[in-house]
Each structure stands twice: as structure tokens, then as C-alpha cells.
Design a protein around this motif. Structure first.
Motif, PDB file in Angstrom:
ATOM      1  N   VAL A   1      16.426 -73.205 -43.447  1.00 27.14           N
ATOM      2  CA  VAL A   1      16.319 -71.694 -43.346  1.00 27.14           C
ATOM      3  C   VAL A   1      15.369 -71.073 -44.433  1.00 27.14           C
ATOM      4  N   GLN A   2      15.433 -71.842 -45.451  1.00 30.04           N
ATOM      5  CA  GLN A   2      14.437 -71.481 -46.731  1.00 30.04           C
ATOM      6  C   GLN A   2      12.864 -71.478 -46.170  1.00 30.04           C
ATOM      7  N   ALA A   3      12.690 -72.775 -45.527  1.00 30.55           N
ATOM      8  CA  ALA A   3      11.266 -72.936 -45.234  1.00 30.55           C
ATOM      9  C   ALA A   3      10.700 -71.832 -44.045  1.00 30.55           C
ATOM     10  N   SER A   4      11.694 -71.411 -42.882  1.00 29.81           N
ATOM     11  CA  SER A   4      11.437 -70.557 -42.131  1.00 29.81           C
ATOM     12  C   SER A   4      11.271 -69.062 -42.422  1.00 29.81           C
ATOM     13  N   ALA A   5      12.272 -68.823 -43.470  1.00 25.62           N
ATOM     14  CA  ALA A   5      12.152 -67.524 -44.034  1.00 25.62           C
ATOM     15  C   ALA A   5      10.615 -67.337 -44.949  1.00 25.62           C
ATOM     16  N   ALA A   6      10.456 -68.304 -45.557  1.00 23.62           N
ATOM     17  CA  ALA A   6       9.199 -68.200 -46.359  1.00 23.62           C
ATOM     18  C   ALA A   6       7.973 -67.995 -45.675  1.00 23.62           C
ATOM     19  N   TRP A   7       7.968 -68.780 -44.413  1.00 23.27           N
ATOM     20  CA  TRP A   7       6.814 -68.693 -43.672  1.00 23.27           C
ATOM     21  C   TRP A   7       6.848 -67.419 -42.775  1.00 23.27           C
ATOM     22  N   ALA A   8       8.078 -66.760 -42.609  1.00 23.32           N
ATOM     23  CA  ALA A   8       8.048 -65.489 -41.947  1.00 23.32           C
ATOM     24  C   ALA A   8       7.700 -64.346 -43.100  1.00 23.32           C
ATOM     25  N   ILE A   9       7.846 -64.596 -44.162  1.00 21.52           N
ATOM     26  CA  ILE A   9       7.507 -63.737 -45.436  1.00 21.52           C
ATOM     27  C   ILE A   9       5.929 -63.361 -45.434  1.00 21.52           C
TER      28      ILE A   9
END
Length: 715
Positions: free
Chosen positions: A525-533
Motif C-alpha cells: 500500500v505504501q509503495a502504490s500510494a507513493a507511485w500514485a503521488i
């Protein structure tokens, strides 16, 4: 004389009272016979359909059975009741539980639910008790009549099922399986087949060693016996201990052998129908057993795959459901996915997607869902015309299981860009967006995953917005389901690539929600959120001010550089590279120690991390003395080694970082000593203009320093 008569009367009354007490105790003992006490309790989870009672018929048959038992010799089982216990094998202690992820654990311990001795028992209870007595003590004819009478009860009713167990009927029925009489075996299995649908009953059958006996029956030449035994095993093997017992006693190989009984001819003869029934029951049993990883391996070794492939071409829906069910359960294993593709089963699965049977459609879609991880399978689904029926299944909004399977298959098929174009033609995006509201999470995970894949194609991002999909996607960022959060962050990130979509996301406070997910404990979740940012910052109108408005946001994202997960580090580096475009934000993250943290990561060998790390370093060099700090932190020499990578994206970002670092003289010396000139000279001739300019600029800075040193030497 009068006193003597009174004494006799009192004595007679006492004797009668004693007889009544003895009869009461006998009845109590009979009700309690065969019971096992347990400490853990769990309510049965299954509810069965009640049928109309046949009380009069039952009473007549019971009376007839009573007459048959008088003066007759009872059928003797081959082994006494007391000897029936839980059988153990020498390797049972060593065999570990190895179950698939789909298995639930709720049936390991079940409630011992019995009739209260003090409560009013239904009349059926006493009828069952009488019939069990006749089963124990009657001759062959009486036993068969009693079995027929018991079969007339509504065996799907829980009270009847538990009554048979409570009065010791299970032990008798299992013992009858050891007799030589075919009719008795068939009668007993006909009853066990129904009552074993109850979680408590199937556990009791396993405890009494019934599975071992039923596995032996699978070798019997009588086809009806084999079919009934296999179907009963299918019901009992719903919990892992039972599945393990079946495997340990050679049941998997025998069950696989049953699949070879059904010819594919369409002739409707009694013998052919019996063959089909045997194969159907064998497939049912294998379906139950296939929830264990070890059983899947045993099935493959026993040759189940080609037999299942042959049965998949059958025209009998009753056969196809357990066959496809077994295949979709086994498709979690890579070896089965390969076999399903190479044995030509994808075409049959696609064909059966068009069936009118919703359960069959569901299992076919689920099998495609699991198999479509591989590109070859996705191409085959498209080749055989499977995308249209999958999209068509999205209209079954009331059948949640079918909907979950269909959306899952669409999600995995959408990984291929060619399939996305086909989905676009079939108007699948509008249907998927409509499913973003009022659906269970297992459906939402797949729907959002499919939209995320479709949004990789720019026209589909606009289509999602026009269909009203941005708002529900942003709303789903507030959920707690980890799989759903991973997919929804990816989908929002893809949609944010479109400026018009980004305006809606910003208005709905979507970026703040994404930033808050960086605190999530799940690293995915952390990684996918950072990619989305990243695309959110790129396409926001006033990105710098937006990022600064998040209290503690910059400190949080810098702290994630301490993560041990490569994907998290790569995504955070990409986000920092975008954040650093704003000078004020760059100054803030510099104060939070971003330079030494980035420098620590430079020894990585992961190309994905190298690419985004080099880009972040290049961006951070433009503030203050950060170039000098990177040199002091010994980040320069490791970057030179990145030029040996085969990834062109790594070359580009590394050349840009080296160009920025080369503006410091000490860094130029370090680069030159590390052998940077030769690879950069080769990259000057690249077709990538950004790489050309960065490589040339870096060489130029090194050359200027060399000339300055030479000039100083001779001046």
C-alpha cells in the motif's frame, strides 16, 4: 392379613417403580451411546431444505421391520463396533498440514450439538432410535427395510441428521460398509451421502474411521457403490484432516481412476449414465480434496490433468461443474496453469462461459482469472472469443460470486494492451464504473484492478471520468481492505496522468488521502500510494503549495527512505524527484536529511531503484551545497557503476545525476578516477537526446576542470 396385603402392594409398587427407573436409564443410555464429549463448541453453519414428512409410511415400515426381526438371526458386521476408531498410519505424525489459501479453518472444531435429555424430543427422534435398533439386531431383510425406512426421512434436516448420530446410528451405518451384502452397503451410503453434509456428522465419520472404509470401496466393481462412496467422500473431505486421511490411504489415485470411467459418447443408455455418474462423483471428491496443496500434487502425479481435460469436453453440465471446479481450485499452482494452457482447456473454458448454468460460468471465469496471469493464456482467451462473454457476465449484478469471478478474469485479461482495446470496443469501462457502488469488497478489488489496467491507455482515462468513475475511486481510498487499497491507489495514479482527472482528484482531497496511506503498515500500500503521488504532483496546478499544505507530509515521505523494501524505496525516490522540482520543498526535505539517506542507497543493484534514485539525486543537487554533500557522503563513485546497467532508463537518469554532480570539482575528480569518461563517450552517440546532453555536459565539466588544473600548473 390386611397389613400383609398392604406390604405386598407396597412391594409391588416398589418393583414397578424400579422397573420404570431401569427402563428410563436404558433409554438414557441408548440416547447417549456413541457420544464423544468435546470442550470446544461451534454452531453448525449449514442449513438444509426441509421436505414434507412421511410419518404414516415410516410407522408402517418400522412395524414391518419389527416383525422381521422376531426369531431371526442378525447380520453380523465383520468387525465389532468398539474396534472402530480413528485410524492412524505410520507417517501420520510426520505429515504436515499443507492447505491452499482458499481453505477456511472454521470446521476444524465443531459444536457437539445434541438434544437436551430434559426437553421434548420430536417423534422422528424415537422413530430413528427404533430403526437403529433394527439395524443392530435385525437379519438381512430387516436391515434393508430399516435402511429404506430411514431413507424416507428428510435427511437434509439437521434434527434428523443429529438424531441418527445421537442414537449411535453412525457407527452402525459405517459398520454396514464392511459387510458383504451389496444392498446393505448401498443403503448405508445413500444415508451417509445426505447426512455427511452436516459439519458435525462429517467430523464424526472421520473420527470413526469411515473415510478409510469408503476409500476401500472405491475399488469395488459395483459402479453404484463407487459413485456413492466418492460422493460421500466429497462431503466429508471439507476439512483438512479428512483430506489428509484420503490422501494417506491412497484415495487420490483411486478417485482419479474413477474419471476414466466415462466415455464421451452421447448415447443415453443406463450403463453410459452410470459411467457418467461415477466420473461426476469422482470429480466431486477430487474437488473437495484439491483444497490441499499436497493433494493437488498427488492428483497431478496420478494423471488427473489429461482426464480432466477430456471430461471438460463433456456435454453433461452436472459433470462439467465439478470438473471445472477442480480445475479452478488447482489453477493456483503454476504447473496446473501451464497444463490448462498446453492441454487446450482454455478453449473449452471459454465455450462454457456461454452456458446457461451460472455456477458453471462462475467456475470457468474463476479458472480464467487464475490462469490469465500468463500472457500466453490472455492471448488464447482473446483468440477464442472469451472477452465478449466475460463482459456480458457483468450484467449479472445480483450474483455476487459470478460477478467477482468475471471481474477478476477481466482484470487479468486487461494486463494485455490488445485486450484493453477490445474491452474499450465492448463498452466494458462504463459497466465497470457502474459496479464501483454497492458491491462487496471481493468484487470491488477486481473492478478497481480492471479499471487501473484500462487506465494505462490515455483515451480510457477520459472515459472513466465521463462515466463518473473518479469520485467513487477517490472515495475508496478511505477503506481498510489492503488488496482494495493497493488496486485503488494504482487506479487513481493512472487517472491522475490526465490533467482534467487530476483537477477532480485534487478537489475531492484525493492527494491528501494518498499521502495518508504512506502511513499504512502494508508495504505494498505504501509503495502504490507513493507511485500514485508522482503523477498527482506532476499534473497539479500549484503542486508545491499543495504538498506544503500537508502537515508533516514531507518529513513522512523522507522517513520512508529507511524502508527495507525495494519497491517502497523506488516509489519514494520517484516521489522525492517530483517534490524536489519546487525549491521551497527541496529546502525542507534537505533539512530533514534527504541527502545522506539517498547517498546510503547508492550501492543498490536493483535497476528500478537505481533509475529513480539517480533521478532524485539529480533533482536534489540544485539546492545549496547538496552537490558537495553527496560527494562527502561518497555517493558519486557508486553512481558511475550504474552506467554498466543494460537499462537505458538507468543510463539517462544516471547521466543527469552525474552532470549535476560534476559541477563540483571534487566530484569531477572522483568520477574520473572511477572511469566515467569512456562509458559517457559512448553515450554521447545515443539517439536519446536527454542522455546525449547529460553525458556531454558531464564530460565537458570534467574537461574544463582538467584544463584549469593544467593551466594552473604552467602559470
Amino acid at each position: 392379613m390386611i397389613e400383609s396385603r398392604k406390604d405386598d402392594a407396597n412391594a409391588n409398587e416398589a418393583e414397578r417403580e424400579k422397573e420404570r427407573e431401569m427402563r428410563r436409564k436404558e433409554d438414557e443410555e441408548q440416547r447417549n451411546k456413541g457420544r464423544k464429549e468435546t470442550k470446544k463448541h461451534l454452531e453448525p453453519t449449514l442449513k438444509w431444505i426441509e421436505e414434507s414428512p412421511k410419518a404414516d409410511k415410516k410407522k408402517k415400515v418400522v412395524a414391518k421391520a419389527d416383525a422381521e426381526t422376531k426369531g431371526s438371526e442378525a447380520i453380523k458386521p465383520r468387525r465389532p463396533l468398539a474396534s472402530r476408531g480413528k485410524s492412524k498410519t505410520p507417517y501420520q505424525e510426520e505429515d504436515s498440514f499443507s492447505e491452499s489459501s482458499s481453505e477456511s479453518e472454521e470446521e476444524e472444531e465443531v459444536l457437539e450439538r445434541r438434544q437436551d435429555a430434559g426437553s421434548d424430543l420430536p417423534s422422528d427422534y424415537w422413530q430413528i432410535q427404533k430403526l437403529v435398533k433394527y439395524l443392530k439386531g435385525g437379519n438381512q431383510t430387516a436391515t434393508i427395510i430399516a435402511l429404506c425406512a430411514m431413507r424416507d426421512f428428510n435427511l437434509n434436516q439437521e434434527t434428523i441428521q443429529l438424531a441418527i448420530r445421537d442414537v449411535g446410528g453412525l457407527e452402525v451405518l459405517i459398520n454396514l460398509l464392511d459387510t458383504e451384502d451389496i444392498k446393505c452397503k448401498i443403503g448405508a451410503l445413500n444415508i451417509l451421502k445426505y447426512i455427511s453434509k452436516n459439519a458435525q456428522i462429517r467430523k464424526a465419520i472421520a473420527d470413526l474411521g469411515g473415510l478409510q472404509t469408503m476409500v476401500k470401496i472405491l475399488r469395488d466393481p459395483n459402479k453404484q457403490l463407487k459413485a456413492l462412496s466418492a460422493e460421500t467422500i466429497a462431503n466429508v473431505a471439507k476439512f483438512r484432516r479428512a483430506r489428509r486421511t484420503v490422501r494417506q490411504h491412497g484415495g487420490i489415485r483411486k478417485l482419479v481412476g474413477l474419471l476414466d470411467c466415462a466415455p464421451l459418447s452421447t448415447a443415453s443408455t443406463p450403463e453410459h449414465e452410470m459411467d457418467v455418474e461415477v466420473a461426476r462423483c469422482g470429480a466431486l471428491a477430487l474437488w473437495s480434496c484439491s483444497k490441499s496443496t499436497k493433494n493437488k500434487q498427488a492428483m497431478r502425479k496420478a494423471g488427473a490433468i489429461p482426464l480432466l481435460a477430456r471430461l471438460l469436453k463433456s456435454t453433461h453440465e452436472s459433470m462439467l461443474v465439478p470438473v471445472v471446479g477442480t480445475l479452478q481450485e488447482c489453477a493456483s499452482e503454476p504447473s496446473y496453469r501451464l497444463a490448462i494452457r498446453t492441454e487446450g482447456m482454455i478453449e473449452d473454458l471459454v465455450t462454457n462461459l456461454k452456458s446457461e448454468n451460472a455456477e458453471l460460468q462462475m467456475h470457468c471465469a474463476s479458472a480464467i482469472f487464475k490462469c490469465a496471469e500468463e500472457k500466453e493464456t490472455r492471448d488464447l482467451v482473446k483468440q477464442y472469443g472469451g472477452l465478449y462473454p466475460l463482459v456480458n457476465l457483468l450484467n449479472n449484478v445480483d450474483n455476487k460470486e459470478l460477478l467477482a469471478a468475471a471481474t477478476g478474469a477481466i482484470w487479468k485479461c486487461a494486463i494485455s494492451a490488445e485486450n484493453v482495446q477490445k474491452f474499450q470496443e465492448l463498452k466494458a469501462i462504463d459497466l465497470l464504473v457502474n459496479l464501483l457502488n454497492d458491491q462487496p469488497e471481493e468484487v470491488l478489488v477486481n473492478v478497481v484492478g480492471a479499471l487501473g489496467e484500462c487506465a494505462k491507455d490515455p483515451p480510457n482515462r477520459a472515459q472513466i471520468r465521463k462515466a463518473g468513475g473518479i469520485s467513487p475511486l477517490v472515495h475508496l481510498l478511505t477503506g481498510t481492505n489492503q488488496a482494495l487499497l493497493i488496486n485503488v491507489t494504482r487506479a487513481v495514479g493512472q487517472c491522475a496522468e490526465e490533467p482534467d482527472n487530476m483537477a477532480i482528484i485534487d478537489r475531492l482531497d484525493g492527494v491528501r488521502l494518498l499521502w495518508s496511506l504512506l502511513k499504512n503498515q502494508n508495504v505494498e500500500v505504501q509503495a502504490s500510494a507513493a507511485w500514485a503521488i508522482c503523477p498527482c504532483i506532476e499534473n497539479a496546478k500549484d503542486a508545491g503549495e499543495m504538498v506544503r499544505s500537508f502537515v508533516g507530509g514531507l518529513e513522512l515521505i523522507v522517513s520512508l527512505l529507511k524502508s527495507e523494501e525495494q519497491e517502497v524505496l523506488a516509489s519514494v525516490c520517484a516521489a522525492i524527484a517530483n517534490i524536489a522540482k519546487d525549491e521551497e520543498n527541496l529546502a525542507v526535505i534537505t533539512d530533514h536529511g534527504v541527502v545522506p539517506m539517498l547517498a546510503k542507497l547508492t550501492n543498490t543493484t536493483d535497476d528500478k531503484l537505481r533509475r529513480h534514485l539517480a533521478e532524485a539525486i539529480a533533482r536534489c543537487c540544485s539546492w545549496g551545497n547538496n552537490r558537495v554533500s553527496f560527494g562527502n557522503e561518497r555517493a558519486v563513485a557508486p553512481l558511475v557503476h550504474y552506467l554498466k546497467s543494460k537499462d537505458k532508463h538507468v543510463h539517462r537518469s544516471t547521466a543527469r545525476a552525474l552532470f549535476q554532480l560534476s559541477k563540483d570539482p571534487d566530484n569531477c575528480i572522483t568520477m574520473h578516477e572511477a572511469g566515467v569518461v569512456k562509458p559517457l563517450m559512448e553515450m554521447v552517440g545515443s539517439e536519446d537526446t536527454v542522455l546525449q546532453e547529460a553525458a556531454a555536459g558531464c564530460i565537458s565539466n570534467i574537461r574544463r576542470l582538467a584544463l584549469a588544473n593544467e593551466k594552473a600548473k604552467y602559470s
